[in-house]
Design a protein around this motif. Structure first.
Motif, mmCIF file in Angstrom:
data_model
loop_
_atom_site.group_PDB
_atom_site.id
_atom_site.type_symbol
_atom_site.label_atom_id
_atom_site.label_comp_id
_atom_site.label_asym_id
_atom_site.label_seq_id
_atom_site.Cartn_x
_atom_site.Cartn_y
_atom_site.Cartn_z
ATOM 1 N N GLU A 147 5.996 -10.915 -1.062
ATOM 2 C CA GLU A 147 4.962 -11.694 -1.733
ATOM 3 C C GLU A 147 4.606 -11.142 -3.114
ATOM 4 O O GLU A 147 3.660 -11.582 -3.730
ATOM 5 N N ARG A 148 5.342 -10.162 -3.572
ATOM 6 C CA ARG A 148 5.063 -9.528 -4.866
ATOM 7 C C ARG A 148 3.650 -8.962 -4.918
ATOM 8 O O ARG A 148 2.944 -9.094 -5.905
ATOM 9 N N GLY A 149 3.242 -8.336 -3.848
ATOM 10 C CA GLY A 149 1.913 -7.738 -3.778
ATOM 11 C C GLY A 149 1.848 -6.443 -4.574
ATOM 12 O O GLY A 149 2.859 -5.840 -4.906
ATOM 13 N N ALA A 150 0.634 -6.025 -4.852
ATOM 14 C CA ALA A 150 0.424 -4.772 -5.576
ATOM 15 C C ALA A 150 0.865 -3.603 -4.700
ATOM 16 O O ALA A 150 0.755 -3.647 -3.474
ATOM 17 N N GLN A 151 1.383 -2.561 -5.316
ATOM 18 C CA GLN A 151 1.808 -1.363 -4.603
ATOM 19 C C GLN A 151 0.918 -0.209 -5.026
ATOM 20 O O GLN A 151 0.771 0.067 -6.207
ATOM 21 N N VAL A 152 0.317 0.447 -4.028
ATOM 22 C CA VAL A 152 -0.635 1.512 -4.307
ATOM 23 C C VAL A 152 -0.163 2.794 -3.638
ATOM 24 O O VAL A 152 -0.010 2.850 -2.422
ATOM 25 N N GLN A 153 0.083 3.812 -4.440
ATOM 26 C CA GLN A 153 0.461 5.120 -3.914
ATOM 27 C C GLN A 153 -0.808 5.856 -3.479
ATOM 28 O O GLN A 153 -1.777 5.930 -4.227
ATOM 29 N N VAL A 154 -0.785 6.372 -2.248
ATOM 30 C CA VAL A 154 -1.935 7.096 -1.709
ATOM 31 C C VAL A 154 -1.482 8.505 -1.367
ATOM 32 O O VAL A 154 -0.575 8.689 -0.563
ATOM 33 N N GLN A 155 -2.109 9.492 -1.979
ATOM 34 C CA GLN A 155 -1.764 10.883 -1.716
ATOM 35 C C GLN A 155 -2.712 11.471 -0.685
ATOM 36 O O GLN A 155 -3.901 11.155 -0.677
ATOM 37 N N GLN A 156 -2.162 12.326 0.176
ATOM 38 C CA GLN A 156 -2.977 12.981 1.197
ATOM 39 C C GLN A 156 -4.144 13.715 0.551
ATOM 40 O O GLN A 156 -3.986 14.436 -0.418
ATOM 41 N N GLY A 157 -5.325 13.487 1.102
ATOM 42 C CA GLY A 157 -6.535 14.114 0.586
ATOM 43 C C GLY A 157 -7.243 13.284 -0.465
ATOM 44 O O GLY A 157 -8.372 13.569 -0.836
#
Length: 170
Positions: free
Chosen positions: A61-71
């Motif tokens: 769906e061409r959604g946004a991609q969000v990188q989430v880092q531990q902490g």
């Protein structure tokens, strides 16, 4: 859970509307798709790249991609787990080796129960903190202890109680 983990989430977005009449007629807004990819503190560069590629492959769906880092997990990411996220130490390959370690100690994190999560720490008295709540767990014996430090805030105690109850139910 130290490798990258893609997670697809549908979020409801409401655009800026000046006219209150339009809000009533148009409804709550259009549903959009967002892909989180969580990366553990000890993830290798290769694992981080793989999680990003997996997210791209999922993206129909061409959604946004969000990188989430531990902490550094944002509240909207933690809410996807409804207070049930648990970060174990080590890697899956090492899990069998650590099977003889019967007790596991988790530090309770989060401001509210729906954003609460547990972080595994070394199972040693030096890991205890006066401002934290901790959960000591033995799955083999079906025993769970909830410990509150003498300076733990009321919201931390609430998150700890909620997390302990969730584990007990499972």
């Amino acid at each position: 859970m130290d490798t990258g983990v893609p997670l697809s989430v549908a979020v409801s977005v409401v655009g800026k509307r000046q006219n209150p009449e339009l809000v009533r007629v148009a409804g709550a807004g259009k549903e959009k798709c967002c892909y989180f990819f969580w990366q553990g503190r000890n993830s290798t560069v290769s694992e981080k790249g793989t999680s990003a590629l997996m997210t791209v492959e999922l993206d129909e769906e061409r959604g946004a991609q969000v990188q989430v880092q531990q902490g550094k997990e944002p509240p909207c990411f933690l809410q996807c787990f409804n207070g049930g996220m648990i970060v174990h130490s080590g890697r899956r390959e090492e899990e069998e080796e650590n099977a003889q370690n019967e007790w596991r100690l988790y530090c309770v994190r989060g401001e509210v129960p729906v954003e609460g999560h547990l972080l595994e720490v070394a199972c040693h008295c030096s890991s205890l903190r006066s401002r934290a709540s901790m959960i000591l767990l033995s799955v083999n014996r079906a025993i769970i202890y909830l410990w509150h430090g003498c300076k733990a805030q009321p919201h931390t105690r609430d998150v700890g109680r909620t997390a302990a109850c969730r584990i007990k139910e499972q």
